[in-house]
Design a protein around this motif. Structure first.
Motif, short mmCIF file in Angstrom:
data_model
loop_
_atom_site.label_atom_id
_atom_site.label_comp_id
_atom_site.label_asym_id
_atom_site.label_seq_id
_atom_site.Cartn_x
_atom_site.Cartn_y
_atom_site.Cartn_z
N TYR A 389 70.22 48.21 16.17
CA TYR A 389 70.45 49.65 16.05
C TYR A 389 69.22 50.46 16.46
O TYR A 389 69.34 51.53 17.05
CB TYR A 389 70.88 50.00 14.63
N LEU A 390 68.04 49.93 16.13
CA LEU A 390 66.81 50.62 16.56
C LEU A 390 66.71 50.62 18.08
O LEU A 390 66.33 51.64 18.68
CB LEU A 390 65.59 49.94 15.94
N SER A 391 67.05 49.49 18.70
CA SER A 391 67.03 49.41 20.16
C SER A 391 68.04 50.37 20.77
O SER A 391 67.74 51.09 21.74
CB SER A 391 67.33 47.98 20.61
N GLU A 392 69.25 50.40 20.21
CA GLU A 392 70.28 51.30 20.73
C GLU A 392 69.88 52.76 20.57
O GLU A 392 70.17 53.59 21.45
CB GLU A 392 71.60 51.02 20.01
N ALA A 393 69.22 53.07 19.48
CA ALA A 393 68.77 54.45 19.26
C ALA A 393 67.80 54.87 20.35
O ALA A 393 67.90 55.98 20.90
CB ALA A 393 68.12 54.58 17.89
N ALA A 394 66.85 53.99 20.68
CA ALA A 394 65.88 54.31 21.73
C ALA A 394 66.58 54.43 23.08
O ALA A 394 66.27 55.34 23.87
CB ALA A 394 64.80 53.23 21.79
N GLU A 395 67.52 53.54 23.34
CA GLU A 395 68.25 53.59 24.61
C GLU A 395 69.12 54.84 24.71
O GLU A 395 69.43 55.31 25.81
CB GLU A 395 69.12 52.33 24.75
N ASN A 396 69.49 55.40 23.56
CA ASN A 396 70.28 56.63 23.54
C ASN A 396 69.41 57.89 23.57
O ASN A 396 69.91 59.00 23.35
CB ASN A 396 71.18 56.66 22.29
N GLY A 397 68.12 57.71 23.81
CA GLY A 397 67.24 58.86 24.01
C GLY A 397 66.55 59.39 22.78
O GLY A 397 65.86 60.41 22.85
N LYS A 398 66.69 58.72 21.65
CA LYS A 398 66.03 59.19 20.44
C LYS A 398 64.59 58.67 20.40
O LYS A 398 64.29 57.63 20.98
CB LYS A 398 66.81 58.72 19.21
N GLN A 399 63.74 59.41 19.73
CA GLN A 399 62.35 59.00 19.61
C GLN A 399 62.25 58.03 18.44
O GLN A 399 62.41 58.43 17.28
CB GLN A 399 61.44 60.21 19.39
N VAL A 400 62.01 56.77 18.74
CA VAL A 400 62.01 55.73 17.71
C VAL A 400 60.63 55.11 17.61
O VAL A 400 60.08 54.64 18.61
CB VAL A 400 63.06 54.64 18.01
N THR A 401 60.09 55.10 16.40
CA THR A 401 58.78 54.50 16.13
C THR A 401 58.95 53.46 15.03
O THR A 401 59.51 53.76 13.97
CB THR A 401 57.75 55.56 15.68
N VAL A 402 58.48 52.26 15.29
CA VAL A 402 58.59 51.19 14.30
C VAL A 402 57.21 50.59 14.06
O VAL A 402 56.52 50.20 15.00
CB VAL A 402 59.57 50.09 14.76
N LEU A 403 56.83 50.55 12.78
CA LEU A 403 55.56 49.93 12.39
C LEU A 403 55.85 48.49 12.01
O LEU A 403 56.45 48.21 10.97
CB LEU A 403 54.95 50.67 11.20
N VAL A 404 55.49 47.56 12.89
CA VAL A 404 55.76 46.14 12.68
C VAL A 404 54.51 45.47 12.14
O VAL A 404 53.43 45.58 12.72
CB VAL A 404 56.18 45.46 14.00
N GLU A 405 54.66 44.78 11.00
CA GLU A 405 53.52 44.09 10.42
C GLU A 405 53.46 42.66 10.96
O GLU A 405 54.26 41.81 10.58
CB GLU A 405 53.62 44.07 8.89
N ASP A 424 60.87 46.46 24.69
CA ASP A 424 61.65 46.40 25.92
C ASP A 424 62.78 47.42 25.93
O ASP A 424 63.27 47.81 26.99
CB ASP A 424 62.24 44.99 26.11
N SER A 425 63.20 47.86 24.71
CA SER A 425 64.28 48.85 24.61
C SER A 425 63.76 50.28 24.60
O SER A 425 64.55 51.22 24.52
CB SER A 425 65.09 48.60 23.34
N GLY A 426 62.44 50.44 24.65
CA GLY A 426 61.88 51.78 24.67
C GLY A 426 61.40 52.28 23.32
O GLY A 426 61.04 53.46 23.17
N VAL A 427 61.39 51.39 22.31
CA VAL A 427 60.88 51.77 20.99
C VAL A 427 59.36 51.77 21.03
O VAL A 427 58.74 50.89 21.63
CB VAL A 427 61.37 50.77 19.91
N HIS A 428 58.76 52.79 20.39
CA HIS A 428 57.30 52.83 20.27
C HIS A 428 56.92 51.94 19.08
O HIS A 428 57.20 52.27 17.93
CB HIS A 428 56.82 54.26 20.04
N VAL A 429 56.31 50.79 19.36
CA VAL A 429 55.97 49.83 18.32
C VAL A 429 54.48 49.96 17.99
O VAL A 429 53.63 49.91 18.88
CB VAL A 429 56.28 48.39 18.77
N VAL A 430 54.20 50.12 16.71
CA VAL A 430 52.82 50.16 16.22
C VAL A 430 52.56 48.85 15.49
O VAL A 430 53.27 48.50 14.54
CB VAL A 430 52.60 51.36 15.27
#
Length: 685
Positions: A389-405, A424-430
């Motif tokens: 769902y996070l990947s789909e959100a980014a692909e749908n043009g939403k600004q998605v930021t995920v903090l991955v530990e 790869d789906s366009g999510v900004h990963v921190v």
């Protein structure tokens, strides 16, 4: 009031020994005849997994400290060497009890028609079946490794099952011994299913299949001894983040490769291993106390194979779990944001469906009104729809930021894999924060409604993991409360910008403000008690280790505060010390679910305060992690937490009460007292 000295070892239990006591409580559930048979086997497997991780991290750390020459003292006053010595004795006793319990369980499983076959019990047809399986699926994977002056001892992988073999050559007049090792392939099932005999389901171990065909591997050699063994290695990952912050992902990948090759810290082998025992001890450079000889199969967690057999045929040997209650938004996820606007929603997992969190993300990923999504991910399941769902959100043009530990212990590889997929789906990963683990559980969704931006937040005590959510108890809060959502948004920005964390009014975050808020709230409760007002503290957590929090609780007890602690695992606080902790009661609940929620209640002279948190009261949570504690503001949700706590405090079936001497006493109903099992009865709240 007795003066309390934090350096007094008499007022603390040792952290490591308390952990062994916790694992013993899990083992008691494997011994509990009232539990279904396969559930008992599952508890036994859990104790093995727990013990392996304990050695790979905690015991490895103690060994490293001792080898460095720094004999540190624990809170209980014991030196590192003393703790290692006591651990060796307690773990040896524990392992003996594990295998005695295994023998009992396997005997009862045999009576139920689930049988691990001995080679002597195989029929001629079965021997042929095993032979065919060996030739077709096993033989080409095996690599026999001889050990001599020209062939050094191979670096055996961590936790793998291996066969150690002593051989002699038939044509060698000197009868010189040859030592060899064969790894039992982990890519194949540990057990081969044999044809059923009526109602009996029978299985043959992979290592026994290999034993039967050693002549194929060592042609012309005579086998003198053959015994299985496995090595537990130091698996703690250490990264100099200051030097590698620019490429934490690459550094973590490199360190993960090293995990399988850490120093050997424990050797498990069969009793009666004779000469092989001494050879392995010498080759691995281990001390006597690092050897654990067992009377049964190694790698007990492989026995989960039987728990996962066909559900229909084994249903009577397992717990019956109720279906989780459906989402708070009715039959359509289109109602989810509207439902949250009407009031905060508090869910108790697994009694209420974790799918509500996934549905919130699913709706947000396709909702044209949603502009941005921010989320922390510490641990997630391998097939998580959350990632989708996070990947789909980014692909749908939403600004998605995920903090991955990336530093979530033993989940690092999975997190790296999913982080790459998100990128790869366009999510900004921190990728985490230098020097800290992001352990808080936060989800923020920004939605445009009636020409203004509204925030929706989920905060929880447990990970965004749909697999563990089925058997971990956790609490989830969904809120549209402006004061909470603004502070969550601020916290996300602070983490991603590496700015200084500000002090907020509702959410308290580690590493700067959480511990001091705990102490402030405890001291406030003590002041009520000293003034003759109502004062009560109830903490529910996984572990209590932090000495400053323990001292604060001791002082509150001295002031007259009634303190109830529900602590599943480690507890370094000693209840019942005259003049210090007489008003403190500690209980541990071990049952069909893993108690994981963190709840902190303060009576506050009748104006109760309720908090949930991602953090236990441990130094690592306060100092080395980003954690969040958040308030429960709405009365209906406070009442719900009250019911949960009271049920756990009256449990007389799965609860064990900690005594001043460190022993845990399991409660049982007295006389005509009704039996209360909090984990079962919770489904009816």
């Amino acid at each position: 009031m007795t003066q309390i000295d934090i350096s007094n070892p008499e007022i603390f239990f040792d952290r490591e020994l308390s952990w062994v006591d916790f694992n013993n409580r899990v083992l008691e559930e494997a011994q509990n005849q009232s539990n279904p048979l396969l559930e008992r086997l599952k508890f036994l497997c859990i104790t093995e997994t727990n013990l392996d991780e304990f050695f790979m991290v905690r015991v490895a750390g103690l060994l490293n400290v001792r080898q460095s020459g720094a004999e540190e003292r624990s809170l209980s006053g014991h030196s590192t060497s003393e703790i290692l010595q006591t651990l060796s004795k307690k773990v040896s006793e524990f392992v003996n009890t594990q295998y005695a319990t295994l023998g009992e369980i396997m005997g009862q499983l045999r009576n139920e028609g689930i049988i691990i076959q001995n080679s002597e019990e195989l029929t001629a047809d079965e021997i042929k079946l095993v032979r065919d399986y060996y030739k077709k699926d096993v033989s080409s994977i095996l690599t026999p490794l001889a050990i001599d002056t020209s062939h050094p001892f191979p670096h055996i992988l961590n936790k793998t099952l291996n066969l150690a073999i002593l051989l002699t050559s038939d044509d060698d007049k000197s009868k010189r011994e040859i030592f060899a090792v064969v790894q039992v392939p982990s890519v194949l099932p540990r057990f081969l299913a044999l044809p059923d005999r009526g109602e009996e389901k029978r299985f043959f171990p992979l290592e026994e299949i290999i034993k039967l065909h050693l002549s194929d591997l060592f042609h012309g050699m005579k086998v003198k001894e053959i015994h299985p063994f496995r090595i537990i290695r130091d698996a703690d990952i250490s990264i100099n983040e200051e030097e590698t912050a620019s490429d934490l992902l690459t550094s973590m990948k490199n360190e993960l490769k090293n995990r399988m090759w850490g120093d050997a810290i424990r050797l498990d082998l069969m009793k009666g291993s004779g000469r092989i025992r001494e050879v392995l001890k010498e080759l691995l450079e281990l001390q006597e106390y690092q050897l654990y000889e067992v009377d049964g199969p190694l790698n007990l967690n492989d026995l989960m194979y039987f728990y996962n057999l066909d559900k229909t045929s084994t249903a009577n040997l397992k717990f019956t779990f109720p279906q989780p209650k459906a989402g708070f938004y009715g039959k359509s996820i289109d109602n989810i944001f509207q439902s949250i606007r009407k009031g905060d929603k508090l869910l108790h997992h697994p009694y209420e469906s974790f799918k509500s969190i996934e549905d919130m993300l699913k709706k947000a990923s396709a909702d044209n009104k949603v502009l941005a999504i921010k989320m922390t991910l510490y641990r997630t399941s391998g097939d998580s729809p959350i990632i989708q769902y996070l990947s789909e959100a980014a692909e749908n043009g939403k600004q998605v930021t995920v903090l991955v530990e990336l530093k979530a212990r033993f989940d690092e590889e999975r997190n790296i894999r999913w982080a790459k997929k998100l990128e790869d789906s366009g999510v900004h990963v921190v990728y985490g924060v230098v020097g800290l683990k992001i352990h808080c559980k936060m989800l923020l969704i920004v939605r445009k409604e009636d020409d203004k931006l509204n925030r929706y937040v989920h905060l929880g005590t447990g990970n965004y993991n749909s697999t563990t959510a089925r058997f971990y108890t956790d609490l989830s809060l969904f809120t549209n409360n402006t004061e909470i959502t603004e502070e969550v948004a601020l916290l996300f920005n602070v983490i991603t910008s590496n700015a200084k964390m500000p002090q907020t009014n509702h959410i308290y975050a580690a590493p700067l403000y959480l511990k001091e808020k705990f102490i402030e709230l405890i001291e406030e409760e003590a002041s009520f008690a000293l003034s003759g007002k109502k004062a009560h503290i109830i903490f529910k957590m996984n572990s209590l280790v932090d000495p400053d929090i323990i001292i604060s609780l001791y002082k509150a007890s001295q002031a007259g505060v009634q303190i109830d602690l529900i602590i599943r695992g480690i507890c370094c606080l000693k209840p019942g010390i005259p003049g210090i902790s007489e008003n403190i009661r500690v209980r541990s609940i071990i049952g069909r679910y893993l108690e994981h929620s963190r709840v902190y209640y303060f009576g506050n002279n009748g104006k109760s305060k309720y908090f949930l948190a991602s953090a236990d009261c441990m130094p690592r949570n306060f100092l080395r992690r980003i954690e969040v504690m958040f308030p429960i503001l709405e009365e209906k949700n406070r009442e719900k937490i009250d019911k949960i706590l009271q049920l756990q405090l009256t449990d007389n079936t799965s609860a064990r009460v900690l005594q001043a001497d460190g022993n845990y006493v399991k409660l049982e109903p007295v006389n005509d007292e009704p039996a209360i099992n909090a984990q079962v009865d919770m489904a009816n709240l």
